[in-house]
Enzyme design. Sequence first.
Site, mmCIF file in Angstrom:
data_model
loop_
_atom_site.group_PDB
_atom_site.id
_atom_site.type_symbol
_atom_site.label_atom_id
_atom_site.label_comp_id
_atom_site.label_asym_id
_atom_site.label_seq_id
_atom_site.Cartn_x
_atom_site.Cartn_y
_atom_site.Cartn_z
ATOM 1 C CE1 TYR A 169 -3.912 2.158 0.482
ATOM 2 C CE2 TYR A 169 -2.637 3.190 2.228
ATOM 3 C CZ TYR A 169 -3.725 3.193 1.387
ATOM 4 O OH TYR A 169 -4.616 4.228 1.429
ATOM 5 C CE LYS B 158 -2.668 4.986 -1.706
ATOM 6 N NZ LYS B 158 -3.775 5.504 -2.445
#
Length: 143
Positions: free
Chosen positions: A40, A44
């Site tokens: 993740y 980002k």
Amino acid sequence: MAEKRRKFGAEFREGAVRIVTETGNFLDGIDWQGDEPGSYADSKLFVTTLAAAVARLRPEVLSNAVDPGWVPTKMGGPGAPDDLEFGHQTQAWLASSGDPQALTSGGYWYHQQRQQPHASVLDEDFQDRLLHMLGEETGTALA
């Protein structure tokens, strides 16, 4: 890179952004097709870097990245500490406000406050390498 992810999974989850700056060929090991899960934090970092690159290369476009916080959604879970109502307000403000701050580009925002992103986001060489890799995957060059 997939083997390194499995071997150092906890490091990638907790500090992927730090590892990006230490690994010169980091982008070469990314599975852009999605067959191997990435972290993740990687996603980002990439989307924030893309927003910064667009701001640099297309000054006529207002391009910003937003951290909505850790909000209680299906993904965030019921224990997420941020307020769900605040999570979307910065995006709406940047998209529609006439506030002079909202009319800037190249920002990284959290709850309508400009933040300092990870140093890699502002590294033009990293931006260009990311754009090159994305262009190869999509067949569409931005630069």
